[in-house]
Design an enzyme around this catalytic site. Sequence first.
Site, mmCIF file in Angstrom:
data_model
loop_
_atom_site.group_PDB
_atom_site.id
_atom_site.type_symbol
_atom_site.label_atom_id
_atom_site.label_comp_id
_atom_site.label_asym_id
_atom_site.label_seq_id
_atom_site.Cartn_x
_atom_site.Cartn_y
_atom_site.Cartn_z
ATOM 1 N N PHE A 220 -12.672 0.905 4.047
ATOM 2 C CA PHE A 220 -12.760 0.987 2.438
ATOM 3 C C PHE A 220 -14.620 1.211 2.268
ATOM 4 C CE2 PHE A 220 -8.832 -1.138 2.201
ATOM 5 C CZ PHE A 220 -8.069 -0.466 1.169
ATOM 6 N N ARG B 230 0.930 -1.200 0.112
ATOM 7 C CA ARG B 230 -0.101 -0.054 -0.018
ATOM 8 C C ARG B 230 0.875 1.272 0.013
ATOM 9 N NH1 ARG B 230 -2.727 -0.602 5.364
ATOM 10 N NH2 ARG B 230 -0.359 -1.570 6.025
ATOM 11 N N CYS C 180 -2.391 1.533 -9.511
ATOM 12 C CA CYS C 180 -2.606 -0.360 -9.397
ATOM 13 C C CYS C 180 -4.147 -0.437 -9.547
ATOM 14 C CB CYS C 180 -2.370 -0.596 -8.173
ATOM 15 S SG CYS C 180 -0.531 -0.676 -7.679
#
Length: 447
Positions: A260, A162, A271
Amino acid sequence: MSLKITVIGTGYLGATHAAAMAELGFEVLGLDVVPEKIEMLQRGEVPMYEPGLEELLRKHVEGIEGSTGRLRFTMDWAELAAFGDIHFVCVNTPQKHGEYACDMSYVDAAIASLTPHLKGPSLVVGKSTVPVGSADRLAAYLAEHAPAGEDAELAWNPEFLREGFAVQDTLHPDRIVVGVRSDRAEKLLREVYATPMAEGSPFVVTDFPTAELVKTSANSFLATKISFINAMAEVCEAAGGDVARLAEAIGYDDRIGKKFLRAGIGFGGGCLPKDIRAFMARAGELGADQALTFLREIDSINMRRRGQMVEMAREALGGGSFLGKRVAVLGATFKPDSDDVRDSPALNVAGQIHLQGGQVTVYDPKGMENARRLFPTLGYAGSALQAVRGADVVLHLTEWREFRDLDPAELGREVACRIVLDGRNALDPELWRREGWTYRAMGRPTA
């Protein structure tokens, strides 16, 4: 004798992996074909912003005072092959121009350059995100063209970094996935990752296709979760609901979880968008395109959020043209703690408003230089305070802590109109309203 490791490609993934391998105690040799990159790394400098990475490099790069000297860099393929027992391939796999599919040219070129020099037993380990089936093809190429023949073996070990947490994620991964075809390959990779495994990181052994699918499946799931809550934000806008409270309520269900589920202007970066598109393209090639048709809608929802932010800004300015209006944009990177502006929703929104006649001024703590290169016609400021000076509306589009900590009273003295649009649902509405601001967030028309 301790394993020696090489890392091919010293961009974001490769530089981080090389420094982390040195931190784990291995002798490491990194290779890149760009001289300027090698020169920077040899000075202990990184070509991107990633918290903790430069410090880790300087701790290990040979020739830097006080370093362990375990990390070196080269442009010589023969030197690389002679040095290493395990060769990690960490090159970029961008989206093909004008297509959804993945561009494998960098991976193919790296394997083709390394293979002629593999004269003894060696393990080549792919870390790049690739279409399923690539490892089978590359393993066959290695066995056919390497002087060592079948002693030049392939494994696949996808990365799960990340941005903003890459060093942590490499040294203390939440899982290690390896696609292998032999006990020897598994044994070598267990040796490489012995330290994080001892700390409790799970080690998952699979075949090639499964290892390749893990990364694209994970990214597709995360993209789906983000686009789901953004779709709910659209419904909340229409129905007068509050998506933040909705997300809080469903997040208490441990089958769903809270991560999220913050509605906003959507995901970007190098990505998620290209990985879900490449996944769709590859499924089509395999005849399984119907399995992933939902990802097309995920992508569509995500891209729609940017236009909706532009329209929200237009409404805040009275519903007419942006001509002559001053718009402050806080944020340029696709996420905080990074200088990455690839496919940045924040810059996309800023660019759309600029093209429609708005006078846009952008500020970002780390992404200014990259943003200027990509959008040279936008205005840029050296601080948030400078960016909002004279603004008719302020757009909060990247969730930097610096922006959450801003003083609304101080900013209020600089703007022409106290209107703030929160594209990340991260600011405190009550704090801003107390200082006389009109606060509006996506999916929260009545909040």
